[in-house]
Design a protein around this motif. Structure first.
Motif, PDB file in Angstrom:
ATOM      1  N   ALA A 297       0.843  -1.201   0.000  1.00  0.00           N
ATOM      2  CA  ALA A 297       0.000   0.000   0.000  1.00  0.00           C
ATOM      3  C   ALA A 297       0.875   1.247   0.000  1.00  0.00           C
ATOM      4  N   PRO A 298       0.352   2.360  -0.543  1.00  0.00           N
ATOM      5  CA  PRO A 298       1.143   3.595  -0.549  1.00  0.00           C
ATOM      6  C   PRO A 298       1.143   4.318   0.794  1.00  0.00           C
ATOM      7  N   ASP A 299       0.164   4.058   1.645  1.00  0.00           N
ATOM      8  CA  ASP A 299       0.092   4.731   2.945  1.00  0.00           C
ATOM      9  C   ASP A 299      -0.973   4.022   3.770  1.00  0.00           C
ATOM     10  N   MET A 300      -1.208   4.533   4.974  1.00  0.00           N
ATOM     11  CA  MET A 300      -2.319   4.051   5.779  1.00  0.00           C
ATOM     12  C   MET A 300      -3.651   4.482   5.137  1.00  0.00           C
ATOM     13  N   ALA A 301      -4.733   3.830   5.533  1.00  0.00           N
ATOM     14  CA  ALA A 301      -6.040   4.156   4.964  1.00  0.00           C
ATOM     15  C   ALA A 301      -6.464   5.574   5.316  1.00  0.00           C
ATOM     16  N   PHE A 302      -6.141   6.011   6.535  1.00  0.00           N
ATOM     17  CA  PHE A 302      -6.545   7.347   6.992  1.00  0.00           C
ATOM     18  C   PHE A 302      -5.305   8.099   7.482  1.00  0.00           C
ATOM     19  N   PRO A 303      -4.583   8.752   6.581  1.00  0.00           N
ATOM     20  CA  PRO A 303      -3.328   9.418   6.986  1.00  0.00           C
ATOM     21  C   PRO A 303      -3.532  10.507   8.033  1.00  0.00           C
ATOM     22  N   VAL A 304      -4.608  11.295   7.916  1.00  0.00           N
ATOM     23  CA  VAL A 304      -4.831  12.358   8.891  1.00  0.00           C
ATOM     24  C   VAL A 304      -5.096  11.763  10.277  1.00  0.00           C
ATOM     25  N   LEU A 305      -5.896  10.706  10.318  1.00  0.00           N
ATOM     26  CA  LEU A 305      -6.159  10.025  11.592  1.00  0.00           C
ATOM     27  C   LEU A 305      -4.865   9.459  12.170  1.00  0.00           C
ATOM     28  N   ASN A 306      -3.992   9.013  11.288  1.00  0.00           N
ATOM     29  CA  ASN A 306      -2.703   8.474  11.721  1.00  0.00           C
ATOM     30  C   ASN A 306      -1.872   9.552  12.409  1.00  0.00           C
ATOM     31  N   MET A 307      -1.823  10.733  11.784  1.00  0.00           N
ATOM     32  CA  MET A 307      -1.071  11.837  12.391  1.00  0.00           C
ATOM     33  C   MET A 307      -1.698  12.237  13.734  1.00  0.00           C
ATOM     34  N   LEU A 308      -3.029  12.320  13.763  1.00  0.00           N
ATOM     35  CA  LEU A 308      -3.708  12.690  15.010  1.00  0.00           C
ATOM     36  C   LEU A 308      -3.436  11.659  16.100  1.00  0.00           C
ATOM     37  N   SER A 309      -3.361  10.404  15.705  1.00  0.00           N
ATOM     38  CA  SER A 309      -3.101   9.349  16.680  1.00  0.00           C
ATOM     39  C   SER A 309      -1.745   9.555  17.349  1.00  0.00           C
ATOM     40  N   PHE A 310      -0.719   9.873  16.542  1.00  0.00           N
ATOM     41  CA  PHE A 310       0.604  10.091  17.148  1.00  0.00           C
ATOM     42  C   PHE A 310       0.596  11.285  18.077  1.00  0.00           C
ATOM     43  N   TRP A 311       0.065  12.415  17.596  1.00  0.00           N
ATOM     44  CA  TRP A 311       0.146  13.628  18.420  1.00  0.00           C
ATOM     45  C   TRP A 311      -0.729  13.515  19.667  1.00  0.00           C
ATOM     46  N   THR A 312      -1.799  12.745  19.596  1.00  0.00           N
ATOM     47  CA  THR A 312      -2.591  12.490  20.800  1.00  0.00           C
ATOM     48  C   THR A 312      -1.790  11.657  21.791  1.00  0.00           C
ATOM     49  N   THR A 313      -1.042  10.679  21.283  1.00  0.00           N
ATOM     50  CA  THR A 313      -0.167   9.889  22.159  1.00  0.00           C
ATOM     51  C   THR A 313       0.899  10.783  22.791  1.00  0.00           C
ATOM     52  N   PHE A 314       1.422  11.707  21.998  1.00  0.00           N
ATOM     53  CA  PHE A 314       2.438  12.628  22.522  1.00  0.00           C
ATOM     54  C   PHE A 314       1.864  13.478  23.658  1.00  0.00           C
ATOM     55  N   VAL A 315       0.638  13.978  23.468  1.00  0.00           N
ATOM     56  CA  VAL A 315      -0.013  14.773  24.520  1.00  0.00           C
ATOM     57  C   VAL A 315      -0.210  13.926  25.781  1.00  0.00           C
ATOM     58  N   ALA A 316      -0.583  12.656  25.587  1.00  0.00           N
ATOM     59  CA  ALA A 316      -0.758  11.758  26.738  1.00  0.00           C
ATOM     60  C   ALA A 316       0.562  11.590  27.490  1.00  0.00           C
TER      61      ALA A 316
END
Length: 576
Positions: free
Chosen positions: A107-126
């Motif tokens: 695959a060229p990327d994840m199915a939901f790239p924006v959700l992927n980015m949000l997932s990381f930054w939410t983990t960072f905030v946690a």
């Protein structure tokens, strides 16, 4: 390979979009990796402070000062929480899964790239939120990483149980939201974005492990999120989900009717699958590496897939074995005990299949292979003590001792970390385009393996001898004085093992910039990530979409020009 116009082919040029708020799964995977690397050093530092305090309880440490008993419990709480959530959950799934799952399925990327980015930054905030607990009034909470109420549900139960505990719960809730977003992305990507020819039974076992882990995460983190919200309400809104009528420091609290056991059920419904969320990706990596460096197909590929599915299924059936001490019905205890023993069957299948893969193989003892063998060794060593704790009559005796600490550190903690080391040394060339130093990698491996056994195996003996866990010091416990030499030995081993990790860090960063250039397929492996450039281009395959003709572990194929057949090679040779 089939050439086609790819909407992901054009990489962003600005620094912020390219490296900070990137939608590229590879950049996000590296962000997760370094977040987990930071977290593991924080967690190790906290464990070092605990070990020092256990052996030298009156020591005054630079910048830290004297560690009081309540501070020891805070270290215990934060060490467990940071290691479980931000290391064992984050690196294998968020780090390596994010980077390699799309590439391994074409695959060229994840199915939901924006959700992927949000997932990381939410983990960072946690992560920032939980670190903030150290710096607020009262400090970090002391209720343990399991957060049992009423201790965790009433703000006046001790130092750190005020704002520090609120931050601890909030951090976990934020982490749950991030994990749910990540799980949805992993599942959708695996089901919908596989390249032509990449059937389910042609997926590498790493992809299977990330896929099953995502399903576990989707089912488990939602429960923990709900439980955490109820706990916050008990603490701040006066509800009584978990708190019965209790007296704290001579005062009757304004709660009644709640059940502390409700939290235990909800927590362990998440908590036991969490063990497999941590270890399943390591199983996938070990399978990948053992097959590649043994130059043999994985022994019993389908059995390995079904074993992982079985482990995932049974993982949700056994939470009650963490609660044998709660006074549950003997009939319920028997049911949980039986189901716990059942989970040993697929685990044993995987172990025998790993050994079968190496049997009569042309083994190449590179550093990733050493770590994969170390993973199997630790998984077996830690797993053997599991059946003891699955028996209610034995667990009641051993539950509050170091036997449990030794067991879960071996099988859930360091086994998973050895899987991460195997993944790092194996995929580093593809991620950064350079090779890590083999000699330093081997030195790092042997010190870490010996140190790990020196720290955690004696804990089993300590537990059998009655050595209680969670005590901050043993100076007032006369019958445990004879066990102090063992504590000293484990502390010295911990200091050496932690020091050895700086070998890894220096090797990692030095090799990123000064290591020898890596070829596209330095290990002569077969899966799709080794068919593309090193490091992979923005769209993973340079504007073409791979077509899969073979399984993921075609080594030693009779009649093939080389000793391996890549997944995209034309179907001109009869493979396994």
């Amino acid at each position: 390979m089939v050439a086609m116009e790819n909407p992901h082919a054009h990489a962003p040029q600005g620094f912020i979009r390219k490296y900070i708020f990137s939608l590229d799964h590879k950049v996000i995977g590296i962000q997760y990796f370094f977040l987990a690397l930071t977290a593991v050093f924080v967690g190790m530092f906290l464990s070092l402070l605990m070990r020092i305090h256990l052996v030298w309880p009156n020591a005054v440490l630079p910048l830290v000062g004297e560690i009081k008993p309540e501070a020891y419990l805070s270290l215990l709480t934060m060490h467990g929480t940071i290691m479980v959530f931000f290391v064992l959950t984050t690196a294998p799934q968020g780090g390596f899964g994010n980077y390699f799952l799309p590439i391994q399925i074409g695959a060229p990327d994840m199915a939901f790239p924006v959700l992927n980015m949000l997932s990381f930054w939410t983990t960072f905030v946690a992560f920032i939120t939980i670190l903030a607990a150290f710096f607020v009034s009262g400090g970090a909470p002391l209720h343990g990483w399991t957060g049992y109420p009423p201790l965790s549900a009433v703000q006046s139960t001790g130092p750190g149980e005020g704002l520090g505990a609120d931050l601890w719960i909030t951090s976990i809730a934020i982490f749950c939201i991030a994990s749910l977003m990540g799980a949805l992305n992993f599942i959708t990507t695996t089901l919908d974005l596989r390249a032509k020819g990449m059937t389910l039974m042609r997926m590498p076992l790493t992809v299977w492990s990330w896929f099953i882990t995502a399903i576990l995460g989707l089912l488990a983190f939602g429960v923990l999120l709900s439980a955490g919200i109820l706990l916050l309400m008990d603490r701040n809104l006066g509800t009584s989900f978990y708190v019965p009528l209790v007296v704290v420091n001579g005062q009757i609290m304004g709660h009644k009717g709640g059940s502390p056991l409700l939290w235990q059920h909800l927590f362990w419904f998440f908590g036991h699958p969490e063990v497999y969320i941590a270890i399943l990706p390591g199983m996938g990596v070990a399978s990948q590496v053992l097959s590649t460096f043994s130059r043999k197909p994985i022994f019993g590929y389908r059995a390995m897939v079904y074993a992982m599915l079985s482990i995932g299924f049974f993982g949700f059936m056994v939470w009650g074995h963490h609660m044998f001490m709660s006074g549950m019905s003997p009939y319920s205890a028997f049911a949980f005990s039986l189901l716990t023993m059942c989970i040993g069957v697929p685990s044993a299948i995987k172990t025998f299949n790993w050994l079968g893969t190496m049997w009569k193989g042309h083994i190449r003892f590179h550093t990733p292979m050493l770590y994969a063998i170390g993973f199997v060794s630790l998984f077996v060593s830690g797993g053997l003590s599991g059946p003891f704790l699955a028996q209610p009559v034995l667990d009641i005796q051993l539950h509050d001792t170091y036997f449990v600490v030794g067991h879960f550190h071996l099988i859930m903690g360091v086994a998973a970390i050895f899987g991460m080391f195997a993944a790092t040394y194996y995929w580093f060339p593809k991620m950064f385009g350079r090779m890590m130093n083999e000699s330093w990698g081997r030195i790092h491996f042997f010190i870490t393996l010996a140190g790990t056994y020196a720290i955690f195996m004696p804990m089993h003996y300590l537990g059998l001898a009655g050595g209680t866990r969670r005590y901050s010091q043993y100076t007032e416990v006369a019958y445990l004085q004879k066990l102090m030499p063992l504590h000293q030995f484990m502390t010295y081993a911990a200091i050496i093992t932690i020091a050895a990790q700086f070998i890894f860090v220096v090797n990692l960063f030095y090799s990123m910039f000064k290591g020898p250039k890596a070829s596209d397929n330095p290990w002569e492996a077969t899966t799709l990530e080794w068919t593309t450039a090193t490091p992979p281009p923005h769209d993973n395959f340079g504007g073409v979409t791979p077509v899969v003709h073979h399984g993921p572990y075609e080594y030693g194929v009779p009649g093939a020009p080389k000793d391996y057949v890549m997944q995209t090679d034309p179907a001109t040779v009869a493979t396994h």
